[in-house]
Design a protein around this motif. Structure first.
Motif, PDB file in Angstrom:
ATOM      1  N   ASN A 281      43.002  48.885  33.193  1.00 11.14           N
ATOM      2  CA  ASN A 281      42.106  47.806  33.762  1.00 11.14           C
ATOM      3  C   ASN A 281      40.720  48.841  34.406  1.00 11.14           C
ATOM      4  O   ASN A 281      40.971  49.517  35.098  1.00 11.14           O
ATOM      5  N   PHE A 282      39.616  48.312  33.925  1.00  6.14           N
ATOM      6  CA  PHE A 282      38.328  48.952  34.375  1.00  6.14           C
ATOM      7  C   PHE A 282      37.396  47.643  34.856  1.00  6.14           C
ATOM      8  O   PHE A 282      37.234  46.578  34.193  1.00  6.14           O
ATOM      9  N   ILE A 283      37.106  47.841  36.156  1.00  5.61           N
ATOM     10  CA  ILE A 283      36.494  46.853  36.958  1.00  5.61           C
ATOM     11  C   ILE A 283      34.993  47.517  37.187  1.00  5.61           C
ATOM     12  O   ILE A 283      35.145  48.530  37.885  1.00  5.61           O
ATOM     13  N   SER A 284      34.032  46.888  36.915  1.00  2.00           N
ATOM     14  CA  SER A 284      32.589  47.326  37.021  1.00  2.00           C
ATOM     15  C   SER A 284      32.279  47.291  38.548  1.00  2.00           C
ATOM     16  O   SER A 284      32.767  46.524  39.244  1.00  2.00           O
TER      17      SER A 284
ATOM     18  N   GLY B  64      45.556  47.097  24.734  1.00  2.00           N
ATOM     19  CA  GLY B  64      45.861  46.259  25.963  1.00  2.00           C
ATOM     20  C   GLY B  64      44.688  46.593  27.221  1.00  2.00           C
ATOM     21  O   GLY B  64      45.196  46.291  28.206  1.00  2.00           O
ATOM     22  N   ASN B  65      43.715  47.432  26.927  1.00  2.00           N
ATOM     23  CA  ASN B  65      42.839  47.854  28.073  1.00  2.00           C
ATOM     24  C   ASN B  65      41.963  46.427  28.448  1.00  2.00           C
ATOM     25  O   ASN B  65      41.200  45.798  27.428  1.00  2.00           O
ATOM     26  N   ILE B  66      41.690  46.313  29.702  1.00  2.00           N
ATOM     27  CA  ILE B  66      41.029  44.929  30.053  1.00  2.00           C
ATOM     28  C   ILE B  66      39.658  45.548  30.800  1.00  2.00           C
ATOM     29  O   ILE B  66      39.934  46.430  31.713  1.00  2.00           O
ATOM     30  N   PHE B  67      38.656  44.913  30.606  1.00  2.23           N
ATOM     31  CA  PHE B  67      37.303  45.332  30.977  1.00  2.23           C
ATOM     32  C   PHE B  67      36.821  43.959  31.858  1.00  2.23           C
ATOM     33  O   PHE B  67      36.849  43.124  31.457  1.00  2.23           O
ATOM     34  N   THR B  68      36.411  44.065  33.137  1.00  2.00           N
ATOM     35  CA  THR B  68      35.951  42.933  34.029  1.00  2.00           C
ATOM     36  C   THR B  68      34.787  43.188  34.456  1.00  2.00           C
ATOM     37  O   THR B  68      34.280  44.464  35.239  1.00  2.00           O
ATOM     38  N   GLY B  69      33.642  42.517  34.296  1.00  2.00           N
ATOM     39  CA  GLY B  69      32.469  42.534  35.070  1.00  2.00           C
ATOM     40  C   GLY B  69      31.443  43.256  34.438  1.00  2.00           C
ATOM     41  O   GLY B  69      30.267  43.706  34.939  1.00  2.00           O
ATOM     42  N   TYR B  70      31.569  43.735  33.186  1.00  2.00           N
ATOM     43  CA  TYR B  70      30.591  44.580  32.198  1.00  2.00           C
ATOM     44  C   TYR B  70      29.925  43.857  31.608  1.00  2.00           C
ATOM     45  O   TYR B  70      29.979  42.449  31.587  1.00  2.00           O
TER      46      TYR B  70
ATOM     47  N   GLY C  93      46.678  43.087  22.658  1.00  2.00           N
ATOM     48  CA  GLY C  93      45.866  42.341  23.878  1.00  2.00           C
ATOM     49  C   GLY C  93      44.920  43.056  24.439  1.00  2.00           C
ATOM     50  O   GLY C  93      44.329  44.039  23.750  1.00  2.00           O
ATOM     51  N   GLY C  94      44.508  42.386  25.505  1.00  2.00           N
ATOM     52  CA  GLY C  94      43.358  43.144  26.462  1.00  2.00           C
ATOM     53  C   GLY C  94      42.027  42.644  25.653  1.00  2.00           C
ATOM     54  O   GLY C  94      41.877  41.530  25.336  1.00  2.00           O
ATOM     55  N   SER C  95      40.987  43.200  26.563  1.00  2.00           N
ATOM     56  CA  SER C  95      39.460  42.840  26.024  1.00  2.00           C
ATOM     57  C   SER C  95      39.209  43.617  25.014  1.00  2.00           C
ATOM     58  O   SER C  95      39.489  44.532  24.563  1.00  2.00           O
ATOM     59  N   THR C  96      38.273  42.730  24.191  1.00  2.00           N
ATOM     60  CA  THR C  96      37.213  43.319  23.079  1.00  2.00           C
ATOM     61  C   THR C  96      35.858  43.938  23.805  1.00  2.00           C
ATOM     62  O   THR C  96      35.232  43.120  24.380  1.00  2.00           O
ATOM     63  N   PRO C  97      35.963  45.137  24.032  1.00  2.00           N
ATOM     64  CA  PRO C  97      35.017  45.949  24.678  1.00  2.00           C
ATOM     65  C   PRO C  97      33.634  45.932  24.182  1.00  2.00           C
ATOM     66  O   PRO C  97      33.461  45.866  22.976  1.00  2.00           O
ATOM     67  N   THR C  98      32.588  45.598  24.948  1.00  2.00           N
ATOM     68  CA  THR C  98      31.104  45.683  24.582  1.00  2.00           C
ATOM     69  C   THR C  98      30.944  47.214  24.540  1.00  2.00           C
ATOM     70  O   THR C  98      31.287  48.004  25.110  1.00  2.00           O
ATOM     71  N   ILE C  99      29.685  47.393  23.551  1.00  2.00           N
ATOM     72  CA  ILE C  99      29.561  48.805  23.168  1.00  2.00           C
ATOM     73  C   ILE C  99      28.070  49.171  23.277  1.00  2.00           C
ATOM     74  O   ILE C  99      27.215  48.441  23.085  1.00  2.00           O
TER      75      ILE C  99
END
Length: 699
Positions: A355-358, A377-383, A582-588
């Protein structure tokens, strides 16, 4: 193996034991009230040195000769004042360490005051006298090593009428190393409590790692594997890093040495109380390090190597974590205090279910290694919610690509070539170059602007060359073709614009081999007055290893030119992340010369209706990827679980991916006009569209 060993450099570097005010070293009083040997209160061994304080400024010091010359080595002492609320504030010099040459020449450093020493008691405070500037100076100051006086100075708002409230105990110098070695299952593992026992012995009181209520208080350099390997195993401990203010930023540090060391921490929590030396974690050697459900709060940087394993571990408000190839599973990176990113990764495949929290800005992960990686399965929140270059995208591809010998900078531009796709125009141009190294192409850039309003997609292409040096032209079919570039996004001002070559449609350039990099606008809608403008150098062409060429729409021929285009060709900057689990599709965010592709299973849905919005079945829907004409779907509507009018599938390729569609109904009965369209498969949402077919009244 050996039993655990707990030692320190401070034990052999004593300035004064402070067991007597006169033997073996003589203490001197500053201000009225004689210093004394104090046996009623002390912190180490059997006595300290104290002084009455019916004054508002004064101190005590010992006269000796001590060389302190190694950068980072500190003056250490235990300090006490019996009436804390009488002291001035810390920055006003309430309590000060003093070092110098004589009573007329010394420096003082603020260590605490009534505002930071509210509850009093003994405090061990290190002061880096070589690197940290003094707060007050008497005469010419401390001078240079060796130093001749060491002591304590206090400033109060009023005199103290009773007792001897000012005390100082054992004075030392050194780096402050917790030296830990040995330990095994048979001899007992090295532990935090083991070192604390040695530290807190009345005969030692090193001031490095002391027991406090519910926790340990740590300061200095913790070396796991000093001089020999260590097996250090501990769990469920709470450690506070002291608020050390008069030291350098790397003063508090955990350093793991000896590749044969084994470190097993479970449920260890380490929190920094200060901001000057927040606590670093460094694997100097690639030891066996296992962090299970640990928590690190407000600390500095972490530098791992590949033999470390972190599971369920939290890095909260810490500075940069450098992966070093180590696996991280179910870990949390919360609100980094690094300037740009939470984690620097050289192996994204070893990051799973994290989990990555901005923190509001900054990236979650920065990549520095090209390649194709599973990303699970990596999750990004607040990016940031979209790709870009704002600085808070979830991931940042910063692979430091290579372009030696493959670039002609924009400072050379003095002329403009206008490209257009209509008859009579020039629809492509390019520049030949010799590859500087054998590496995979990731990005080509051209110096572009637009005139008017051209639309549609341009591409960059790599060709082999024909001819001789200085008069090369492209030959054959393209060896590689970039992703589409929407020319409508150009502005009226020149800028370097990137054409992305994903790993799936790139080429390995061979060192010293000549190639042509081309911009092709033949698929755009452009004409006189609506052009794609390419910057080049005409007056004195200076790109020594190449030349330009142009492609005429009429005649379909390449012509070599004497001028040089402004261009870049970057290699070794491409990353593919294959999403799974699963997890988030990250912005790049991509650095200059870098490209990042996301490969994930996404849904594709085409719904076909007639002009009355009724679904149509048995309509053939064919979808192809634009870059390589890969067939993604070719089926009739009405046969999927979504029901009438639908044709659906899934796509597992890289995204975003440009596509083109062909929709037609060929059957007896009512005839419909075929429809062709284009679109883009996005990394998270896939692709969904509705196609309306009109009756062909001429059939």
């Amino acid at each position: 193996m050996a039993v655990p060993s707990y030692t320190t450099d401070l034990s052999s570097q004593t300035i004064s034991e402070c067991e007597s005010n006169s033997t073996p070293l003589v203490f001197t009083n500053i201000g009225t009230g004689a210093d004394a040997t104090e046996t009623d209160y002390f912190i180490q061994k059997t006595a300290c040195v104290s002084k009455p304080f019916n004054i508002t400024a004064g101190g005590i010091y010992v006269t000796t000769s001590q060389a302190i010359t190694t950068s980072g080595h500190c003056f250490w002492a235990w300090y006490y004042f019996g009436c804390p609320n009488a002291l001035l504030g810390e920055t006003s010099g309430g309590m000060q360490a003093m070092v110098g040459q004589s009573v007329s020449n010394y420096d003082k450093w603020d260590i605490f005051g009534s505002d930071t020493y509210t509850y009093g008691g003994w405090r061990c405070v290190p002061v880096d006298i070589l690197n940290i500037g003094y707060d007050d100076r008497v005469g010419s100051g401390k001078g240079s090593s060796p130093y001749l006086i060491f002591g304590v100075y206090a400033n109060t708002s009023t005199g103290i009428g009773k007792g001897n409230p000012l005390g100082i105990d054992v004075m030392r110098y050194g780096r402050g190393e917790m030296r830990i070695a040995g330990g095994s299952s048979g001899d007992g593992y090295a532990t935090f409590s083991g070192f604390a026992t040695e530290n807190d012995s009345i005969n030692n009181r090193w001031g490095l790692f002391q027991v406090i209520d519910g926790a340990y208080l740590w300061q200095g350099l913790m070396i796991l594997g000093y001089g020999a390997l260590t097996e250090f195993t501990d769990s469920n401990k709470n450690i506070l890093i002291a608020n050390t203010k008069k030291v350098q930023s790397d003063f508090n540090k955990i350093e793991i040495r000896n590749a044969s060391s084994i470190i097993n921490w479970t449920g260890i929590q380490i929190s920094s109380l200060g901001t000057t030396a927040k606590g670093l974690f460094v694997m100097t050697d690639n030891a066996d390090v296992n962090l299970d459900t640990c928590t690190f709060i407000d600390m500095g940087t972490f530098t791992f190597q590949s033999n470390a394993v972190s599971i369920g571990t939290i890095f909260r408000r810490c500075e940069l974590v450098t992966q070093g190839g180590a696996p991280f599973t179910n870990c949390t990176f919360d609100s980094t205090n690094d300037t740009a990113k939470a984690l620097l990764s050289n192996n994204p495949a070893n990051l799973s279910n994290c989990n990555f929290i901005s923190s509001g800005t900054k990236h979650g992960v920065e990549f520095n290694t090209q390649g194709t990686f599973t990303w699970s399965g990596n999750i990004f929140t607040g990016y940031a919610s979209t790709d870009g270059s704002t600085g808070d995208e979830a991931v940042y591809n910063n692979c430091t690509p290579y372009n030696t010998g493959q670039t002609h900078p924009s400072s050379n531009q003095d002329s403009t070539l206008s490209l257009r796709s209509d008859a009579g125009g020039t629809s492509a141009t390019g520049e030949s170059f010799a590859a500087g190294a054998t590496k995979i192409l990731s990005v080509a850039r051209f110096y572009l602007k637009k005139t008017g309003s051209p639309t549609g997609n341009a591409t960059a292409k790599i060709y082999a060359v024909t001819g001789s040096s200085g008069s090369y032209t492209p030959t054959g079919t393209a060896l590689a073709t970039s992703e589409n570039f929407n020319v409508a996004n150009l502005t009226g001002s020149y800028a370097m614009n990137s054409f992305i070559f994903k790993l799936t449609n790139s080429i390995t350039l061979t060192s010293t081999t000549n190639y042509f990099v081309v911009i092709d606008v033949s698929a755009t809608t452009s004409s006189a007055g609506n052009t794609i403008d390419v910057g080049y150098e005409n007056t004195t062409p200076s790109f020594a290893t190449g030349n330009a060429a142009t492609y005429a729409v009429t005649g379909s021929t390449w012509t070599n030119q004497a001028y040089d285009l402004i261009f870049d060709c970057y290699t070794d900057g491409a990353i593919i992340l294959n999403l799974s689990g699963g997890g988030s599709t990250p912005t790049i965010r991509n650095a200059i010369g870098c490209s990042t592709s996301i490969s994930a299973s996404v849904n594709i849905s085409v719904y076909v209706v007639d002009t009355s919005n009724s679904p149509l079945n048995d309509v053939q829907v064919a979808i192809f990827r634009t870059s390589d004409d890969l067939e993604i779907m070719n089926k009739d509507t009405g046969y999927d679980v979504e029901g009438n009018g639908y044709a659906t599938t899934t796509y597992n390729g890289t995204t975003p991916a440009n596509i083109y569609l062909r929709v037609r109904k060929a059957s007896t009965g009512t005839k419909y006009i075929p429809v062709s369209s284009t679109g883009t498969i996005q990394s998270g949402s896939g692709y969904s569209t509705t196609i309306t077919l009109s009756i062909d009244t001429n059939a």
